[in-house]
Design a protein around this motif. Structure first.
Motif, PDB file in Angstrom:
ATOM      1  N   UNK A 145       0.828  -1.207   0.000  1.00  0.00           N
ATOM      2  CA  UNK A 145       0.000   0.000   0.000  1.00  0.00           C
ATOM      3  C   UNK A 145       0.860   1.254   0.000  1.00  0.00           C
ATOM      4  N   UNK A 146       1.917   1.256   0.806  1.00  0.00           N
ATOM      5  CA  UNK A 146       2.824   2.405   0.839  1.00  0.00           C
ATOM      6  C   UNK A 146       3.457   2.625  -0.532  1.00  0.00           C
ATOM      7  N   UNK A 147       3.886   1.538  -1.165  1.00  0.00           N
ATOM      8  CA  UNK A 147       4.479   1.644  -2.498  1.00  0.00           C
ATOM      9  C   UNK A 147       3.456   2.160  -3.514  1.00  0.00           C
ATOM     10  N   UNK A 148       2.200   1.716  -3.382  1.00  0.00           N
ATOM     11  CA  UNK A 148       1.152   2.166  -4.300  1.00  0.00           C
ATOM     12  C   UNK A 148       0.881   3.657  -4.134  1.00  0.00           C
ATOM     13  N   UNK A 149       0.919   4.159  -2.905  1.00  0.00           N
ATOM     14  CA  UNK A 149       0.712   5.586  -2.650  1.00  0.00           C
ATOM     15  C   UNK A 149       1.818   6.403  -3.317  1.00  0.00           C
ATOM     16  N   UNK A 150       3.042   5.966  -3.139  1.00  0.00           N
ATOM     17  CA  UNK A 150       4.181   6.684  -3.728  1.00  0.00           C
ATOM     18  C   UNK A 150       4.128   6.618  -5.252  1.00  0.00           C
ATOM     19  N   UNK A 151       3.815   5.444  -5.795  1.00  0.00           N
ATOM     20  CA  UNK A 151       3.727   5.291  -7.247  1.00  0.00           C
ATOM     21  C   UNK A 151       2.628   6.194  -7.819  1.00  0.00           C
ATOM     22  N   UNK A 152       1.480   6.231  -7.163  1.00  0.00           N
ATOM     23  CA  UNK A 152       0.389   7.091  -7.611  1.00  0.00           C
ATOM     24  C   UNK A 152       0.829   8.555  -7.598  1.00  0.00           C
ATOM     25  N   UNK A 153       1.492   8.945  -6.517  1.00  0.00           N
ATOM     26  CA  UNK A 153       1.949  10.334  -6.371  1.00  0.00           C
ATOM     27  C   UNK A 153       2.944  10.696  -7.475  1.00  0.00           C
ATOM     28  N   UNK A 154       3.845   9.779  -7.800  1.00  0.00           N
ATOM     29  CA  UNK A 154       4.846  10.041  -8.839  1.00  0.00           C
ATOM     30  C   UNK A 154       4.220  10.124 -10.226  1.00  0.00           C
ATOM     31  N   UNK A 155       3.181   9.326 -10.466  1.00  0.00           N
ATOM     32  CA  UNK A 155       2.550   9.294 -11.790  1.00  0.00           C
ATOM     33  C   UNK A 155       1.497  10.380 -11.983  1.00  0.00           C
ATOM     34  N   UNK A 156       0.848  10.802 -10.891  1.00  0.00           N
ATOM     35  CA  UNK A 156      -0.291  11.714 -11.006  1.00  0.00           C
ATOM     36  C   UNK A 156      -0.087  13.068 -10.347  1.00  0.00           C
TER      37      UNK A 156
END
Length: 90
Positions: free
Chosen positions: A46-57
């Motif tokens: 979940x933490x990785x998904x939050x960071x990935x979302x933030x980097x992409x969006x």
């Protein structure tokens, strides 16, 4: 004189508590993976998904935007809201 000192101490304690509370919140726009994982209910994926979302969006505009992250629903956001911020004042 003693009354002024006591009032000053009380005021200092109230202010310190307020600042400490505000500093305990994790900014989802700047948090590292380990900071996010420190939250109850947020694991490695979940933490990785939050960071990935933030980097992409881009940056989150509100904590409620976390529902756009894969694997995070409105119930989880509701549980995390008191621990998170998107504030630029950190």
């Amino acid at each position: 004189m003693l009354k002024k000192v006591l009032m000053s101490l009380c005021l200092a304690m109230v202010l310190a508590t307020g600042f400490a509370y505000a500093m305990d919140k994790i900014n989802i726009n700047t948090a590292t993976q380990s900071e996010l994982q420190a939250l109850n209910g947020v694991g490695e994926k979940t933490a990785a998904a939050i960071i990935q979302y933030r980097e992409q969006n881009g940056m989150f505009k509100s904590v409620d935007d976390l529902v756009n992250v894969k694997g995070i629903g409105s119930k989880k956001v509701e549980k995390l809201t008191d621990s998170l911020t998107v504030s630029e004042l950190e």
